[in-house]
Design a protein around this motif. Structure first.
Motif, mmCIF file in Angstrom:
data_model
loop_
_atom_site.group_PDB
_atom_site.id
_atom_site.type_symbol
_atom_site.label_atom_id
_atom_site.label_comp_id
_atom_site.label_asym_id
_atom_site.label_seq_id
_atom_site.Cartn_x
_atom_site.Cartn_y
_atom_site.Cartn_z
ATOM 1 N N LEU A 1 41.182 37.093 54.375
ATOM 2 C CA LEU A 1 42.128 37.393 53.319
ATOM 3 C C LEU A 1 41.456 37.386 51.854
ATOM 4 O O LEU A 1 41.693 38.122 51.039
ATOM 5 N N ARG A 2 40.649 36.288 51.629
ATOM 6 C CA ARG A 2 39.942 36.060 50.392
ATOM 7 C C ARG A 2 39.321 37.219 50.202
ATOM 8 O O ARG A 2 39.116 38.134 49.110
ATOM 9 N N LEU A 3 38.330 37.829 50.942
ATOM 10 C CA LEU A 3 37.465 38.879 50.673
ATOM 11 C C LEU A 3 38.421 40.184 50.641
ATOM 12 O O LEU A 3 38.215 41.063 49.812
ATOM 13 N N TYR A 4 39.462 40.406 51.249
ATOM 14 C CA TYR A 4 40.399 41.485 51.144
ATOM 15 C C TYR A 4 40.985 41.489 49.610
ATOM 16 O O TYR A 4 40.949 42.484 49.053
ATOM 17 N N VAL A 5 41.275 40.472 49.304
ATOM 18 C CA VAL A 5 42.075 40.358 47.917
ATOM 19 C C VAL A 5 41.062 40.812 46.826
ATOM 20 O O VAL A 5 41.178 41.611 45.745
ATOM 21 N N LEU A 6 39.783 40.003 47.195
ATOM 22 C CA LEU A 6 38.837 40.220 46.068
ATOM 23 C C LEU A 6 38.406 41.573 46.016
ATOM 24 O O LEU A 6 38.203 42.260 44.926
ATOM 25 N N ALA A 7 38.168 42.351 47.037
ATOM 26 C CA ALA A 7 37.931 43.776 47.304
ATOM 27 C C ALA A 7 38.726 44.596 46.464
ATOM 28 O O ALA A 7 38.585 45.648 45.715
ATOM 29 N N SER A 8 40.179 44.354 46.831
ATOM 30 C CA SER A 8 41.198 45.034 46.118
ATOM 31 C C SER A 8 40.979 44.973 44.769
ATOM 32 O O SER A 8 41.202 46.044 43.866
ATOM 33 N N PHE A 9 40.920 43.877 44.262
ATOM 34 C CA PHE A 9 40.804 43.850 42.655
ATOM 35 C C PHE A 9 39.585 44.494 42.137
ATOM 36 O O PHE A 9 39.693 45.167 41.088
ATOM 37 N N ALA A 10 38.374 44.444 42.762
ATOM 38 C CA ALA A 10 37.314 44.931 42.293
ATOM 39 C C ALA A 10 37.490 46.543 42.524
ATOM 40 O O ALA A 10 37.219 47.237 41.334
#
Lengths: 363, 270
Positions: free
Chosen positions: B14-23
């Protein structure tokens, strides 16, 4: 003003669409009395209160406050403050500002407002909370703020709409005595709407029982409790045993009634009834004697089976059922019950003295 | 919160997903920002030296200043008018029950669902017919239509959180309808009203398509940017883009802050 009633409802009806919330209501409220309006939800008690507060306009009839018609007077021009079920405190104002609100709306200057608000906060023992935010108060403290806010204009009448329903049992009893004391000290009229019998009966001088938009009975608490006027009232109070039957003969002073549970004796011949008429008898649950053997001749007795017990504090309610299915109840102290050692399924005699039965007046 | 029922793998995904979305969302904007401070004429890697020359070029361009001043003036007026209209619509919804209310609400919330090209064309056609096209006023009218629903939605949400007895309690305590509005409804809705002011201003500030149709010679900044793009590709656009982005973000963040603010202890004057 003399004996003129403070509030008069004169043939007042309130309809919402096709539904009549209040129908042909006639009620006078005296100066300085504590009146409770009681009934189950949807009986019209809150609508009655809201009409008095000017939040609903009657469809028919007239409401008078100190003799003057107020049907069309907007809420802000009457001095009929209300304590709301939700309390409706203003969340963006602190305690003192909430209490000052109605003074501010009446254009009273800052210094005077402050003095009067502080006075009322002290009176309700929440003086030290004056600068607190509403969100940081306990339930009982908020209740006191709501009271101070309504009373700060020193009105002739205070309306209360189920104000204690959100409190826990302990606090409820404490606030009941606060309210009762306050009403006695101020000597103003309280109109208190509730569905709780214990609140209404413990505080009010007079109780109004409403059902389906109509008044079923008005009277002092004990009077309503002992002599319910209609079957609805007797059943609503839930503490009486009700027997329906026909009057068979009136011998001397007494009379007898034939019911499915047996022949019952009355101490006096009921007024307004003739032999052969249908009658309804109410016997308060606390007048019932439970015995293992047939009681004295002259008393009424019905054999019944114990269905169960319910404990509330120092008393217990015993639920019984007669052979014909009639449900009965008896309120007894634990000490009384220990003497007969009650078990579910046990057969007992439900007895009472003829003078303790109350015959509901003819409809 | 209990750690007992949490799967660490899911947490990390989930953390990775949020990070990727923001990037993904912010990479182009960040690139634009980086290149706005790069001395090279064309955006290419490796970067040339640090330079603020594009900001200087923008700052000395009178057309940019004119566009900015138009945008700001229009933004302020639009936010005031749209918030006032939005408040009125939201209060009507809160207070009254009337025939056709669903239709009224649907119509009031409709404009943002219309494709902007169609809205822009329709606005142009209508405004030119009534003799209002090609002026700042045309952009104001068009933007109010577009942004008032946002203001309404924000204020409506706030009013729906209000104890329904609160206004009646004010009347009961001697406040006339106007006094209750001023002393109860407006203070209660104040965070939402401020948020609506910021959001509507941000939307107006960014809005390009409709402004392009109706603005004529009174170009707003986004319309000016297109002008630049049509002429020549210049890192000046990166400079303007960065400025516009920061302004809008500031407004949106301000709106979030006022909406999230907690009640403070001992409000000295209501």
């Amino acid at each position: 003003m003399g004996d003129r009633p403070l509030v008069e409802f004169d043939h007042v009806t309130k309809r919402f669409g096709d539904m009549a919330a209040v129908e042909d209501l006639n009620l006078t409220i005296a100066k300085g009395e504590f009146l409770a309006i009681m009934g189950s939800s949807g009986c019209g008690k809150t609508t009655t209160l809201r009409m008095l507060a000017g939040l609903e306009a009657p469809s028919e009839g007239e409401i008078r406050l100190q003799g003057a018609r107020i049907n069309d007077l907007p809420s802000w021009r009457r001095d009929t403050p209300m304590v709301w079920q939700s309390l409706a405190l203003f969340p963006f104002l602190n305690v003192r500002e909430n209490v000052e609100f109605s003074l501010r709306m009446r254009g009273i200057g800052g210094a005077e407002r402050r003095r009067r608000a502080a006075d009322w906060l002290d009176r309700l023992q929440i003086g030290e909370l004056a600068e607190r935010n509403i969100a940081h108060l306990s339930g009982g403290q908020r209740q006191r703020v709501a009271l101070a806010r309504s009373l700060v204009t020193e009105p002739e009448i205070l309306l209360l709409d189920e104000p204690l329903s959100a409190l826990d049992a302990h606090l409820k009893v404490r606030m009941q005595s606060v309210l009762a004391d306050l009403q006695r000290q101020l000597g103003i009229t309280f109109v208190y709407v509730t569905h709780s019998q214990s609140e209404a009966f413990s505080m009010a001088d007079r109780v109004v029982i409403m059902s389906r938009g109509r008044i079923e009975q008005i009277g002092a608490p004990r009077e309503i409790y002992r002599t319910p006027r209609t079957r609805f009232v007797a059943e609503f109070l839930g503490s009486s045993n009700i027997f329906a039957g026909t009057l068979v003969d009136a011998i001397g002073d007494g009379a007898q009634v034939d019911t499915p549970s047996g022949r019952l004796r009355l101490a006096t011949s009921p007024e307004g009834f003739a032999t052969g008429d249908a009658v309804v008898i109410a016997v308060p649950g606390d007048r019932i004697e439970l015995t293992a053997t047939l009681p004295d001749a002259g008393d009424n007795a019905i054999e019944a089976t114990v269905m169960g017990e319910e404990f509330v504090g120092a008393t217990a309610t015993v639920y019984l059922e007669a052979a014909d299915g009639t449900e009965m109840r008896a309120q007894k102290s634990h000490a009384d019950l220990e003497k007969i050692d009650i078990r579910t399924g046990q057969k007992l005699f439900v007895g009472w003295r003829p003078e303790h039965a109350h015959v509901l007046p003819p409809a | 919160m209990s750690e007992l029922n949490r799967n660490p793998l899911i947490d990390w995904l989930l953390r990775l997903y949020v990070l990727a979305s923001f990037a993904f969302i912010f990479a182009p904007i960040a690139a634009s920002f980086v290149f706005s401070l790069n001395e090279d004429r064309f955006p290419s890697l490796p970067l040339g030296g640090f330079s603020t020359q594009w900001y200087e070029a923008v700052a000395t361009d009178p057309l940019v200043w004119e566009g900015l001043s138009n945008t700001l003036t229009i933004g302020v007026i639009v936010s005031l008018v749209a918030t006032a209209l939005g408040f009125g619509a939201a209060y009507t919804d809160y207070r009254y029950r009337f025939f056709g209310k669903t239709v009224y609400l649907a119509l009031a919330l409709l404009p943002p669902t219309i494709p902007v090209i169609i809205l822009g064309l329709a606005m142009l056609a209508f405004l030119s017919r009534v003799g209002l096209s090609g002026q700042s006023l045309s952009v104001i009218v068009a933007h109010v239509v577009m942004t008032a629903p946002f203001a309404m939605a924000i204020i409506r949400l706030r009013l729906s959180q209000m104890d329904p007895d609160l206004e009646a309690a004010a009347w009961n305590l001697g406040a006339s309808e106007w006094a209750a509005m001023r002393h109860v409804i407006l203070p209660f809705a104040r965070p939402a009203i401020l948020a609506a002011l910021f959001i509507t201003m941000a939307v107006s500030f960014d809005e390009f398509a409709v402004a392009w149709f109706v603005s004529g010679l009174n170009e707003t900044l986004p319309v000016r940017v297109l002008g630049f793009l049509q002429g020549q590709v210049s890192p000046r656009i990166n400079a303007i883009g960065t400025f516009v982005f920061l302004t809008s973000m500031t407004l949106v963040i301000l709106a979030q802050l006022v909406l999230m603010r907690r009640p403070k202890e001992g409000n000295p004057d209501g």
